[in-house]
Design a protein around this motif. Structure first.
Motif, mmCIF file in Angstrom:
data_model
loop_
_atom_site.group_PDB
_atom_site.id
_atom_site.type_symbol
_atom_site.label_atom_id
_atom_site.label_comp_id
_atom_site.label_asym_id
_atom_site.label_seq_id
_atom_site.Cartn_x
_atom_site.Cartn_y
_atom_site.Cartn_z
ATOM 1 N N GLY A 81 79.162 3.317 -26.069
ATOM 2 C CA GLY A 81 79.793 2.029 -25.797
ATOM 3 C C GLY A 81 79.498 0.957 -26.829
ATOM 4 N N ASN A 82 78.596 1.245 -27.764
ATOM 5 C CA ASN A 82 78.191 0.212 -28.724
ATOM 6 C C ASN A 82 79.290 -0.262 -29.661
ATOM 7 O OD1 ASN A 82 75.647 -0.108 -27.718
ATOM 8 N ND2 ASN A 82 74.578 0.660 -29.516
ATOM 9 N N PRO A 83 80.155 0.626 -30.180
ATOM 10 C CA PRO A 83 81.217 0.109 -31.056
ATOM 11 C C PRO A 83 82.059 -0.971 -30.391
ATOM 12 C CG PRO A 83 81.049 2.477 -31.294
ATOM 13 C CD PRO A 83 80.138 2.109 -30.154
ATOM 14 N N GLY A 84 82.279 -0.860 -29.087
ATOM 15 C CA GLY A 84 83.019 -1.895 -28.373
ATOM 16 C C GLY A 84 82.254 -3.197 -28.265
ATOM 17 N N ARG A 85 80.935 -3.130 -28.475
ATOM 18 C CA ARG A 85 80.094 -4.328 -28.474
ATOM 19 C C ARG A 85 79.884 -4.866 -29.887
ATOM 20 N NH1 ARG A 85 76.810 -0.448 -25.371
ATOM 21 N NH2 ARG A 85 77.116 -0.843 -23.128
ATOM 22 N N GLY A 86 80.506 -4.207 -30.856
ATOM 23 C CA GLY A 86 80.310 -4.608 -32.239
ATOM 24 C C GLY A 86 78.983 -4.143 -32.807
ATOM 25 N N LEU A 87 78.414 -3.066 -32.222
ATOM 26 C CA LEU A 87 77.116 -2.548 -32.646
ATOM 27 C C LEU A 87 77.252 -1.111 -33.127
ATOM 28 C CD1 LEU A 87 74.978 -3.769 -29.595
ATOM 29 C CD2 LEU A 87 75.008 -4.797 -31.887
ATOM 30 N N PRO A 88 76.345 -0.642 -33.988
ATOM 31 C CA PRO A 88 76.346 0.772 -34.369
ATOM 32 C C PRO A 88 76.094 1.634 -33.141
ATOM 33 C CG PRO A 88 74.941 -0.522 -35.839
ATOM 34 C CD PRO A 88 75.293 -1.416 -34.691
ATOM 35 N N SER A 89 76.668 2.815 -33.115
ATOM 36 C CA SER A 89 76.481 3.697 -31.955
ATOM 37 C C SER A 89 75.082 4.287 -31.908
ATOM 38 C CB SER A 89 77.519 4.829 -31.978
ATOM 39 O OG SER A 89 77.394 5.595 -33.161
ATOM 40 N N ILE A 90 74.401 4.350 -33.055
ATOM 41 C CA ILE A 90 73.038 4.883 -33.117
ATOM 42 C C ILE A 90 72.080 3.776 -33.529
ATOM 43 C CG2 ILE A 90 71.502 6.552 -34.222
ATOM 44 C CD1 ILE A 90 73.914 8.330 -34.693
ATOM 45 N N ASN A 91 71.006 3.605 -32.755
ATOM 46 C CA ASN A 91 69.985 2.616 -33.078
ATOM 47 C C ASN A 91 68.617 3.161 -32.697
ATOM 48 O OD1 ASN A 91 71.459 0.084 -33.959
ATOM 49 N ND2 ASN A 91 72.498 0.498 -32.024
ATOM 50 N N GLY A 92 67.594 2.685 -33.398
ATOM 51 C CA GLY A 92 66.257 3.159 -33.080
ATOM 52 C C GLY A 92 65.208 2.494 -33.950
ATOM 53 N N ALA A 93 63.981 2.977 -33.830
ATOM 54 C CA ALA A 93 62.870 2.417 -34.592
ATOM 55 C C ALA A 93 61.855 3.517 -34.882
ATOM 56 C CB ALA A 93 62.201 1.285 -33.822
ATOM 57 N N ILE A 94 61.074 3.290 -35.926
ATOM 58 C CA ILE A 94 60.020 4.212 -36.332
ATOM 59 C C ILE A 94 58.712 3.447 -36.431
ATOM 60 C CG2 ILE A 94 59.164 5.654 -38.234
ATOM 61 C CD1 ILE A 94 62.099 6.284 -38.896
#
Length: 326
Positions: A81-94
């Protein structure tokens, strides 16, 4: 601001990691070195863990510690659903921590590393399984992984022609425009045409087990190589037996998985077996199927962290800054 010597940690977001301009071949080399280290007991990893909580969301984490002194923990979410929010579909942290003390050494973005370590894993396999003269490449899925794989494999093979197959016409056309602007010949194609006409094929559809398999390995050229980054979801299971050599990323991890990517009897070995020469006979066509492994994340993150330390990239934050806000 604080120095590393005073106990600060490095904040390295995705744009800062991308600005390091680490060549794809260097990431592949780092992964090969990590594979050797693991085979010698100098790198320790846990199997990748994953959750599918519904609505097409996919969450995963990896953990590894090496003899270079860093523990690396990555967590990533795939949110359709992120593309519809204007966000990348994949997100995370290391998180990178001192392997002796457990002190935090870096907080890093996970998106760039995830994209490029995946492509570098494919490149490591392709060095041994693909025809060195491969001139054409096909993509089933035209998102982030298509772009990172094209960069990694173009640096390794004399690619001239690209075929693109994607469920989203907009994404496919945008990908084609980028490829065309880079100087390669590219055209849209259906799935069968993509597999029949290319020397290398990369499949990277959205991870959704509800997808009805639509790729038949019988369509592949006799000397072709496939990099399968999507858990084999789009591949017809019975057709995978037609592939001469199937290599996966990590046999131990695959044994612990709830849903195997491919029948165990069809697997020739894993990436360590391939790199260390334990697979005696390599037959074509060949494929590398993988779900992602902690080793790749660790190798890419350590490389990025080391490069940032040398170049002064990122921002050093004092541990006291976090303590005062607790």
């Amino acid at each position: 601001m604080a120095s590393h010597q005073s106990g600060g940690f490095l904040y390295l977001p995705d744009d800062a990691i991308e600005a390091l301009a680490i060549p794809p071949g260097e990431i592949a080399d780092a992964i090969e070195a990590a594979l050797i280290a693991k085979s010698e007991g100098r790198l320790h990893v846990t199997p990748k863990s994953a959750l599918l909580p519904g609505d097409g969301r996919y969450m995963m984490s990896t953990l590894a510690v090496g003899d270079e002194g860093l523990t690396v923990l990555k967590t990533v979410s795939v949110s359709p659903g992120n593309p519809g929010r204007g966000l990348p579909s994949i997100n995370g942290a290391i998180l990178a921590l001192d392997a002796e003390t457990g002190l935090l050494k870096a907080v890093m973005g996970a998106n760039w590393i995830t994209a490029h370590r995946t492509a570098a894993l494919s490149a490591v396999a392709a060095r041994r399984l693909a025809d060195p003269a491969s001139a054409s490449i096909g993509f089933v899925g035209c998102g982030v992984q298509a772009r990172s794989h094209l960069a990694a494999l173009r640096a390794q093979f004399p690619l001239r022609q690209v075929l693109a197959c994607g469920r989203s016409t907009a994404n496919r056309d945008a990908f084609c425009e980028e490829v065309r602007a880079s100087g390669l010949d590219v055209r849209a194609a259906d799935a069968e045409e993509t597999l029949r006409e290319t020397d290398i094929v990369v499949t990277s559809i959205t991870l959704d087990y509800a997808v009805e398999p639509f790729l038949d390995a019988a369509w592949m050229k006799p000397t072709a190589f496939a990099a399968i980054t999507d858990l084999c979801i789009p591949w017809r299971t019975d057709s995978l037996a037609r592939i001469g050599t199937v290599v996966i990323d990590d046999l131990e991890q695959e044994r612990a998985a709830d849903r195997p990517m491919v029948d165990a009897g069809a697997v020739a070995g894993d990436l360590i077996d391939l790199v260390t020469g334990r697979i005696d006979k390599l037959k074509q066509p060949a494929a590398f199927a993988f779900r992602g492994m902690a080793l790749g994340d660790h190798a890419a993150a350590v490389l990025a962290y080391s490069r940032a330390r040398k170049t002064g990239a990122g921002q050093v934050v004092a541990h006291a800054t976090m303590d005062s806000g607790a």
